[in-house]
Design an enzyme around this catalytic site. Structure first.
Site: not given
Ligand code: GCV
Length: 712
Positions: A318, A397, A425
């Site tokens: 990332e 993820d 998240e």
């Protein structure tokens, strides 16, 4: 000889204040901190409000054997929990002649109780709770395999008392499943927290470590109470300044706050640090100056923090810098840092979350889920013994449903740790109730079929391939909110994470019940209602968000919250579900798809490769099917999407009514705080439902057999 300290519980606290003894002063401050808490949730599962009732038949003396700070902490905590006013310590070489708790590590306790059998001695951080009688006295021995073990044994004993278990006779020896039981915080130096939903950092503010670290030591206490032994305090998207000379004295302060609770400090580091803070012209891991820099940076830390835990690394991921920049591998990079850590017994947690986020979405063979295996499997056997590869539980993820990462089964010569997320998240950001234990359990119990029976929990414990290290690291992201994670019920996830890292054979139902009893009370209705709510919540959330393994269907380009069905598609991030007017799902088969399924062992391949075998809940993760495809449940995919979203929204409303039955059964403060969140969740579940069903109705053109979609 041995140094015993009696603490007679009912003596006046003022006596202590006058005593010139370091350990006592620590006790006073702990009590003062505890007294400040109300029913805000700050005390989490360490409320001790129910301990007094059970304590009547327990001894009023606490004898701490030995000189360890951690063991002294255990003694102080026991005194605090039993609501004694700690008395003047009496240094002595004798054990008390009346009933007493006696705490110490095996090496200190054994000479005092030579009759104890060595066979029961716990290994590592384990403990042995044992009652023994001698003449007219009875002793509740809390024996640790290490100093930390004493602390864990003491917390275990308190938990039993608070849950109204009989502790009059004890003989229980336990050892943790794995040596690495860490948490990570994604805290930035400015005090913000990446994917944190409960206020600002308890560690950092304005580019510095906070002056007041009271919350940091309170956090360490919470973590220790469930067996956690390490904490990486800063974001894996690491600011290189964490390794700067000016930061070191600040890290020393955090380590000091953690140490009494047996928590090792760790930090996340950026691969470019040798350039960014070291002033070198390169960060090529094989450059001799870079090698020397890592060694020197590490030595300096250990000079000041001898029990430092090690580093966590996110590299080539990332947009982060990494060894690929110099044509080097993860093993090249990891080993250089690990070599610097090894003489100090520090660990390098190297994250396997490495993938290309510029994938070509038109390429039907491209697949982000393959990335960790493709990159790390060829490196198996190339990592030094103090490197641990930290693997997210699923290959994408932290989605609401993913299969276990195939990488767990593919590195027999490498230490592994599983990475979980307590911070929610993709699972409702602590505005939605989602108890993650059932999901974690499915992953931990999943058999990779690589070396006989090889569930993920055995692999990460190091048992399957006899690895020296292994274990757990979870991203927690507590913040300054008084109740740590913002949603009072979200704390069940932090509690359970620690409990499962200690013993992954516990069931989700067991940890839900334990947590409920400790956090609220032992009333049967509270225990059964709250446990039921917790245990159903993951499926409820899955129902009104991402179906059949398609991913969470949230806004993946922004805050990862709320519905965002299209945001996954037509970009390089690779979280595709490939929904169009005909059908949906990623074809990851060996036969026609990306070949991802081929990364598993042959037995696991058989479970996923064919439509006939693939379980419904992962169907769209593994296969692309038409909306009319009929599931094992007998429903068409499209009708399942409609039904599950209506069911989910209804079930979310049901959480509110279930919770309302607890009014008056728990304190109003926490009752109201939870009720607010559940009511919000019920409303947001409808928003989710409508966004998802309408999108698929529009896309597929298939009407809802029950006539609801399009009628709101
Ligand atoms: C810290 C996801 C999160 C990022 C996080 C990353 C990681 O992509 O959205 O915020 O970065 O995972 O785990 O490194």
């Amino acid at each position: 000889m041995y140094r015993l300290v009696y603490r007679e519980l009912r003596m006046d606290r003022n006596l202590m204040r006058g005593a010139a003894h370091g350990a006592l002063i620590a006790i006073v401050s702990l009590i003062a901190v505890g007294a400040a808490y109300g029913e805000t949730g700050a005390e989490a599962w360490l409320r001790y409000s129910q301990i007094k009732d059970g304590a009547a038949s327990l001894p009023s003396r606490v004898a701490v054997v030995g000189n360890s700070g951690v063991v002294r902490t255990a003694g102080s905590e026991l005194v605090r929990a039993l609501e004694g006013k700690p008395g003047k310590p009496v240094p002595t070489g004798e054990i008390p002649s009346a009933d007493a708790f006696v705490l110490g590590s095996w090496k200190d306790i054994h000479p005092l109780f030579p009759e104890l059998a060595r066979t029961r001695v716990p290994s590592g951080d384990g403990f042995w709770l044992k009652t023994v009688r001698r003449k007219n006295a009875k002793y509740w021995l809390i024996i640790g395999g290490s100093d930390r073990g004493v602390l864990y044994g003491m917390f275990s004993l308190l938990s039993r008392i608070a849950r109204q278990q009989d502790v009059s006779t004890l003989d229980d020896s336990q050892s943790p499943s794995a040596p690495i039981r860490w948490v990570s915080q994604w805290d930035n130096l400015d005090g913000s927290i990446e994917r944190g939903y409960a206020g600002r950092s308890i560690f950092f503010d304005g580019g510095q470590i906070r002056a007041d670290l009271t919350r940091a030591s309170d956090y360490a206490r919470l973590l220790a109470s469930v067996g956690i032994n390490g904490c990486a305090i800063n974001n894996v998207n690491a600011d290189p300044r964490i390794l700067s000379a000016e930061f070191l004295p600040q890290l020393v302060r955090v380590a000091d706050a953690f140490r009494p609770w047996g928590i090792k400090l760790a930090v996340s580091v950026d691969m470019s640090s040798p350039m960014a803070v070291g002033g070198l012209k390169t960060f090529d891991p094989l450059d001799p100056d870079v090698v020397a820099w890592w060694k020197q940076a590490t030595d300096v830390i250990y000079e000041r923090i001898p029990d430092f835990g090690g580093f966590v690394v996110k590299a080539d991921s990332e947009g982060r810098s990494g060894p690929s920049q110099y044509g080097r591998t993860a093993a090249d990079a990891a080993n250089v840092i690990a070599r610097a850590l090894a003489p100090h017994h520090g660990l390098l947690m190297y994250r396997a979350f490495v993938y290309n986020h510029h994938l070509d979405w038109r390429d039907m063979k491209a697949d982000r889920a393959r990335a960790a295996y493709d990159y790390f499997h060829p490196l198996d056997g190339k990592f030094l013994g103090s490197v641990v590869i930290q693997i997210k539980y699923g290959p994408i993820d932290f989605q609401v449903r993913e299969p276990a990462s195939p990488l767990f089964g593919a590195m027999p010569h490498t230490n592994q740790a599983i990475e979980l997320q307590v911070t929610q998240e993709y699972t409702g950001q602590q505005r939605h109730l989602v108890f993650l234990a059932p999901m974690w359990k499915e992953i931990l119990d999943f058999d990779m079929h690589v070396n006989g029976m090889s569930p993920v929990k055995k692999i990460v414990a190091g048992d399957t391939w006899h690895r020296p290290f292994g274990g757990y690291n979870a991203v927690v992201n507590v913040g300054l909110d008084e109740n740590w994670l913002a949603h009072p019920l979200a704390m069940a996830n932090l509690y359970t994470y620690g409990r499962l890292a200690w013993n992954p054979n516990l069931s989700a139902a067991q940890t839900a019940e334990e947590w409920t009893r400790l956090t609220f009370n032992n009333k049967p209705q509270v225990v059964s209602t709250n446990s039921k709510m917790l245990l159903s919540s993951w499926h409820i959330y899955e129902n009104y968000t991402g179906p059949l393994g398609a991913g969470t269907l949230t806004d993946i380009l922004g805050d990862h919250y709320g519905p965002g069905i299209e945001s996954s598609e037509r970009n390089g991030w690779g979280q595709w579900h490939r929904a169009d007017e005909h059908g949906m799902g990623m074809d990851r088969t060996i036969a026609t798809g990306t070949g991802y399924i081929g990364q598993y062992s042959p037995e696991v391949q058989k479970q996923y490769e064919t439509l006939a075998a693939c379980p419904d809940e992962l169907l769209l993760f593994m296969h692309h099917v038409p909306y009319t495809y009929v599931l094992h449940s007998g429903k068409m995919v499209i009708q399942h999407i409609y039904d599950s979203h209506y069911d989910g929204a209804e079930q979310a409303a049901g959480l509110v009514t279930q919770w309302q039955t607890l009014k008056g059964q728990i304190d109003d403060d926490r009752y109201n705080a939870v009720l607010d969140r559940l009511q919000y969740q019920a409303g947001h579940a409808i928003v989710w439902r409508d966004a998802v069903v309408n999108w698929f109705f529009k896309e597929s053109g298939t009407p809802d057999a029950k006539g609801r979609v399009g009628q709101q």
